[in-house]
Design an enzyme around this catalytic site. Structure first.
Site, PDB file in Angstrom:
ATOM      1  CG  HIS A 123      -0.278  -0.265   2.513  1.00 36.21           C
ATOM      2  ND1 HIS A 123       0.622   0.620   3.057  1.00 36.21           N
ATOM      3  CD2 HIS A 123      -0.344  -1.308   3.379  1.00 36.21           C
ATOM      4  CE1 HIS A 123       1.055   0.170   4.209  1.00 36.21           C
ATOM      5  NE2 HIS A 123       0.494  -1.019   4.430  1.00 36.21           N
TER       6      HIS A 123
ATOM      7  CG  HIS B 233       4.149  -1.712   2.169  1.00 41.35           C
ATOM      8  ND1 HIS B 233       2.868  -2.192   2.067  1.00 41.35           N
ATOM      9  CD2 HIS B 233       4.679  -2.284   3.289  1.00 41.35           C
ATOM     10  CE1 HIS B 233       2.628  -3.036   3.065  1.00 41.35           C
ATOM     11  NE2 HIS B 233       3.706  -3.104   3.822  1.00 41.35           N
TER      12      HIS B 233
ATOM     13  CD  GLN C  53       6.847 -10.921  11.398  1.00 38.33           C
ATOM     14  OE1 GLN C  53       7.957 -11.052  10.875  1.00 38.33           O
ATOM     15  NE2 GLN C  53       6.241  -9.752  11.462  1.00 38.33           N
TER      16      GLN C  53
ATOM     17  N   GLY D 153       9.039   1.430   8.885  1.00 39.51           N
ATOM     18  CA  GLY D 153       8.004   2.418   9.151  1.00 39.51           C
ATOM     19  C   GLY D 153       7.870   2.748  10.627  1.00 39.51           C
TER      20      GLY D 153
ATOM     21  CD  GLN E 135       8.538  -4.649  12.393  1.00 42.32           C
ATOM     22  OE1 GLN E 135       7.922  -5.693  12.498  1.00 42.32           O
ATOM     23  NE2 GLN E 135       8.459  -3.884  11.321  1.00 42.32           N
TER      24      GLN E 135
ATOM     25  CB  VAL F 122       1.586   6.595   4.616  1.00 44.18           C
ATOM     26  CG1 VAL F 122       0.627   7.111   3.546  1.00 44.18           C
ATOM     27  CG2 VAL F 122       3.028   6.915   4.240  1.00 44.18           C
TER      28      VAL F 122
ATOM     29  CB  SER G 104      -2.563  -1.599   8.318  1.00 41.90           C
ATOM     30  OG  SER G 104      -2.445  -2.990   8.603  1.00 41.90           O
ATOM     31  CB  SER G 105      -1.087  -5.502   4.710  1.00 42.84           C
ATOM     32  OG  SER G 105       0.101  -4.927   4.236  1.00 42.84           O
ATOM     33  NE  ARG G 106      -1.941  -7.449  11.009  1.00 43.20           N
ATOM     34  CZ  ARG G 106      -1.962  -8.726  11.357  1.00 43.20           C
ATOM     35  NH1 ARG G 106      -3.110  -9.361  11.407  1.00 43.20           N
ATOM     36  NH2 ARG G 106      -0.843  -9.360  11.666  1.00 43.20           N
TER      37      ARG G 106
END
Ligand code: AMP
Length: 305
Positions: free
Chosen positions: A34, A37, A61, A149, A155, A178, A187-189
């Protein structure tokens, strides 16, 4: 763009760049790319001769097999986006390439930065999975710079500690979060959110921005900031895992916000989707980051700060 799936092919693809002494910027991701990224990729492209993108949904993970199975995978779209972002080498290894049958290594940090918050809620193996795969990916790519990010603030802190502790010769670059125009962190989610979930999810950024407004108006007691932000989270029907004001270096809770970099962090579930977000509260430089990141609310898929 060269697409590779094995470490051997990755090394062959990178050899000409190394021969020319080109700098390499590396963006590790789990795909479902997205604009967040893409911000990492654009910054990597601006600061290096060549950009390497990895797309690998790292099984070690994930604490929940159902979460791993449901993680979005959009390989064809990812390749097209990577190509348009100027990626030189696209590395998408299958799990067996990263973890062959005889694989037995674990790279594990200790202390509050891995034990608290995400570590406490996702289990110790979450950050062990992150540090092991990031170490492996950095050894495979051997980049000059690695881009991570601010969205995943803990993380990012853990990765900085990892490269410091193991003397990995890479510069870690933090990229601001972003957001969607209404404030939701990309978020990818997010593609798994129903319309109702999406409305709830907005509570995370609202609670964070509210906290920062309280800070800007002079509130320095974390408990006051948290009480007000918690109310907003509840109003959005979110299942809150944690909300805290932490020292951005130690990831220990901060009671009275002083001059050190304090970050307001949150994890909550909207419907069945777990989301995390954070904002930096004060103007202080986040230790080790070398730059002040001062997020501002709600730009159309643009970087904060
Ligand atoms: P992921 O694919 O979710 O593992 O994320 C890969 C990298 O992209 C990580 O360094 C994330 O912190 C970063 N990232 C994810 N979402 C965003 C966002 N909204 N803004 C900036 N960076 C992000």
């Amino acid at each position: 763009m060269i697409v590779v799936h094995t470490v051997a092919a990755l090394r062959s693809a990178l050899a000409p760049f190394r021969l020319r002494q080109n700098t390499i910027g590396f963006v590790p991701t789990m795909g479902a790319l997205h604009q967040g990224h893409l911000a990492l990729l654009h910054q990597a492209a601006a600061e290096n001769d060549a950009t390497v993108l990895s797309v690998f949904v790292n099984p070690t993970q994930f604490d929940d097999p159902a979460d791993l199975a449901a993680y979005p995978r959009t390989a064809a779209l990812d390749q097209a986006l990577a190509e348009s972002a100027g990626v030189a080498v696209y590395f998408a290894p299958p799990p067996a390439e990263v973890y062959p049958p005889a694989f037995s290594a674990t790279v594990a940090l200790a202390g509050p930065i891995v034990d608290n918050y995400e570590g406490a809620h996702r289990g110790a193996q979450h950050f062990h999975g992150v540090t092991t795969v990031v170490t492996k990916l950095l050894m495979m790519v051997q980049p000059d710079r690695g881009y991570f990010g601010q969205k995943d603030a803990q993380q990012l802190r853990v990765v900085r500690a990892l490269v410091d502790d193991l003397n990995i010769d890479v510069q870690i670059v933090a990229v601001p979060t972003v957001r969607e125009p209404d404030g939701l962190a990309l978020s990818s989610r997010n593609i798994r959110l129903t319309a109702d979930d999406r409305a709830s999810a907005l509570g995370l950024s609202r609670a964070l921005f509210n906290g920062r407004n309280n800070f800007d108006r002079g509130t320095r007691l974390s408990s006051s900031i948290l009480a007000d932000s918690n109310r907003l989270l509840r109003e959005h029907s979110l299942a809150v895992e944690y909300l805290g004001v932490v020292d951005g270096d130690s990831f220990e809770p901060v009671e009275l916000i002083g001059s050190a970099g304090a970050v307001l962090i949150v994890a909550a579930t909207a419907g069945r989707t777990r989301l995390i977000d954070n904002v930096i509260l004060d103007e202080a430089v986040i230790p080790g980051q070398g730059t002040t990141l001062r997020p501002v609310a709600a730009h159309t898929a643009t970087k904060e700060g």
